[in-house]
Design an enzyme around this catalytic site. Sequence first.
Site, short mmCIF file in Angstrom:
data_model
loop_
_atom_site.label_atom_id
_atom_site.label_comp_id
_atom_site.label_asym_id
_atom_site.label_seq_id
_atom_site.Cartn_x
_atom_site.Cartn_y
_atom_site.Cartn_z
N THR A 20 0.81 -1.23 0.00
CA THR A 20 0.00 0.00 0.00
C THR A 20 0.84 1.28 0.00
O THR A 20 0.32 2.36 0.24
CB THR A 20 -0.94 0.05 1.23
OG1 THR A 20 -0.14 0.06 2.42
CG2 THR A 20 -1.89 -1.13 1.25
N ASP A 49 -0.19 -5.25 3.42
CA ASP A 49 0.98 -4.61 4.03
C ASP A 49 0.82 -3.10 4.04
O ASP A 49 0.59 -2.49 3.00
CB ASP A 49 2.25 -4.98 3.25
CG ASP A 49 3.47 -4.31 3.86
OD1 ASP A 49 3.87 -4.73 4.95
OD2 ASP A 49 4.00 -3.35 3.26
N TYR A 54 3.53 5.42 5.47
CA TYR A 54 2.92 5.62 4.15
C TYR A 54 1.85 6.70 4.22
O TYR A 54 0.84 6.55 4.91
CB TYR A 54 2.32 4.31 3.61
CG TYR A 54 3.33 3.17 3.46
CD1 TYR A 54 4.70 3.41 3.40
CD2 TYR A 54 2.91 1.84 3.37
CE1 TYR A 54 5.62 2.37 3.27
CE2 TYR A 54 3.83 0.80 3.24
CZ TYR A 54 5.18 1.08 3.20
OH TYR A 54 6.08 0.05 3.09
N GLN A 165 10.89 -8.26 6.30
CA GLN A 165 10.44 -7.75 4.99
C GLN A 165 11.63 -7.12 4.28
O GLN A 165 12.30 -6.24 4.84
CB GLN A 165 9.32 -6.71 5.23
CG GLN A 165 8.63 -6.34 3.94
CD GLN A 165 7.40 -5.47 4.17
OE1 GLN A 165 7.34 -4.35 3.68
NE2 GLN A 165 6.43 -5.98 4.89
N LEU A 196 8.04 -6.47 -8.00
CA LEU A 196 8.06 -6.17 -9.44
C LEU A 196 9.10 -5.08 -9.73
O LEU A 196 9.07 -4.43 -10.77
CB LEU A 196 6.67 -5.72 -9.90
CG LEU A 196 5.60 -6.83 -9.82
CD1 LEU A 196 4.20 -6.27 -10.03
CD2 LEU A 196 5.90 -7.93 -10.84
P1 NAP Z 1 6.18 -3.09 -6.75
O1 NAP Z 1 5.06 -3.79 -6.12
O2 NAP Z 1 7.39 -3.87 -7.15
O3 NAP Z 1 5.71 -2.27 -8.03
C1 NAP Z 1 4.58 -1.47 -8.02
C2 NAP Z 1 4.33 -1.00 -9.46
O4 NAP Z 1 4.07 -2.15 -10.27
C3 NAP Z 1 3.14 -0.08 -9.58
O5 NAP Z 1 3.51 0.90 -10.51
C4 NAP Z 1 2.04 -0.97 -10.14
O6 NAP Z 1 1.15 -0.26 -10.98
C5 NAP Z 1 2.83 -1.95 -10.96
N1 NAP Z 1 2.17 -3.26 -11.06
C6 NAP Z 1 1.56 -3.95 -10.06
N2 NAP Z 1 1.07 -5.11 -10.51
C7 NAP Z 1 1.36 -5.17 -11.84
C8 NAP Z 1 1.10 -6.12 -12.85
N3 NAP Z 1 0.45 -7.25 -12.61
N4 NAP Z 1 1.55 -5.83 -14.12
C9 NAP Z 1 2.22 -4.70 -14.38
N5 NAP Z 1 2.50 -3.76 -13.46
C10 NAP Z 1 2.07 -3.99 -12.19
O7 NAP Z 1 6.74 -1.90 -5.83
P2 NAP Z 1 6.55 -1.34 -4.37
O8 NAP Z 1 5.28 -0.60 -4.23
O9 NAP Z 1 7.83 -0.65 -4.08
O10 NAP Z 1 6.53 -2.62 -3.40
C11 NAP Z 1 5.35 -3.25 -2.99
C12 NAP Z 1 5.04 -3.01 -1.53
O11 NAP Z 1 6.11 -3.40 -0.69
C13 NAP Z 1 4.84 -1.52 -1.16
O12 NAP Z 1 3.60 -1.01 -1.61
C14 NAP Z 1 4.98 -1.60 0.34
O13 NAP Z 1 3.78 -2.09 0.93
C15 NAP Z 1 6.12 -2.60 0.48
N6 NAP Z 1 7.46 -1.94 0.61
C16 NAP Z 1 8.11 -2.05 1.80
C17 NAP Z 1 9.35 -1.45 1.98
C18 NAP Z 1 10.06 -1.59 3.30
O14 NAP Z 1 11.05 -0.87 3.54
N7 NAP Z 1 9.63 -2.49 4.15
C19 NAP Z 1 9.96 -0.74 0.92
C20 NAP Z 1 9.28 -0.67 -0.30
C21 NAP Z 1 8.05 -1.29 -0.44
P3 NAP Z 1 -0.34 0.24 -10.55
O15 NAP Z 1 -0.24 0.75 -9.14
O16 NAP Z 1 -0.64 1.27 -11.55
O17 NAP Z 1 -1.29 -0.92 -10.65
#
Ligand code: NAP
Length: 285
Positions: A20, A49, A54, A165, A196
């Site tokens: 999120t 998550d 956030y 994580q 991703l």
């Molecule tokens: P991600 O999930 O790797 O990538 C998100 C991007 O991928 C968005 O632009 C989304 O587009 C796109 N996407 C999602 N599903 C898709 C699909 N099936 N096909 C094509 N594109 C797709 O990146 P992230 O947000 O960095 O990581 C995910 C989560 O991990 C975060 O939201 C957060 O909850 C957590 N996180 C934790 C930490 C930490 O320090 N613990 C750090 C970073 C992230 P749309 O939104 O347009 O659908």
Amino acid sequence: MRYIEMGSTGNRASIIGQGTWKMGEDSTRRRQEIDAIRTGIEAGMTLIDTAEMYADGGAERVVADAIADCRDDVFVVSKVWPTNASYDDTLRAAQGSLARLNREYIDLYLLHWPSSKAPVEETMRAMRTLIADGLIRSVGVSNFSVELMQQAQEALGDTPLTANQLPFHLRRRVIEKEILPYTQQSRVTVMAYSPLGHGDFPEPGSPERQLLDEIAGRYNATAQQIALSWVVSRAGVVAIPKASSLEHVRENAAAADIQLTPDEVRQIDERFPLPEEEYKVRWLG
Ligand code: NAP
């Protein structure tokens, strides 16, 4: 959807869940974000998550609205930011998250990053208090090395460290060198964040993408679904992609049902090799 035990808690969560980060920042997108999370839950992605950081609590509020009629059927993970990692501030931060989530407990509460100010022992002492008070059901960390996980576990005593994580995707495999063997052996679940690549995904036409597309064709799937399936092909790993498009949400849930063959996993491993360097700890707060 497939479900796996989180750590050694006996509680199960979906192997692919929902991130999120970036949600709750813009009120004009709020409806879309709530719909996305709800669609994901309906498709079986009950692992959600979020974090106090956030959108300054805004993402937790979006989650609260999305789960309003199914609060007890989801597995909610939230995190305390390292500037709040002292004993008293961790207790306060958890109360704040619970109020925003409109929930009586958090299924899994993480320290978001190693804190440069509060010792790990102090934060884990607060985590034990939160467990004893019934406000959180399990404890984890995020962005922790093996050494720091060991310190956390020691401070937790007989409370098991449930999850770490960490960044894990095709182009960021460093955790496989030292961290993943340790978590697998210690029954700590790895929550793969940015699965991703947070936008860093192989470009169409590149040799890396060609391999993903070729495998995807066999499953009537997309390259991104193959990437997610690869992430969760590792034992003890769940993935938390963030998607606000409903189409992406449905694709991510369906990726849990793709079982890559050992040969396909090997081909992907070879195309996206392990890095030379080791995992480096960043301290925040
Ligand atoms: P991600 O999930 O790797 O990538 C998100 C991007 O991928 C968005 O632009 C989304 O587009 C796109 N996407 C999602 N599903 C898709 C699909 N099936 N096909 C094509 N594109 C797709 O990146 P992230 O947000 O960095 O990581 C995910 C989560 O991990 C975060 O939201 C957060 O909850 C957590 N996180 C934790 C930490 C930490 O320090 N613990 C750090 C970073 C992230 P749309 O939104 O347009 O659908």
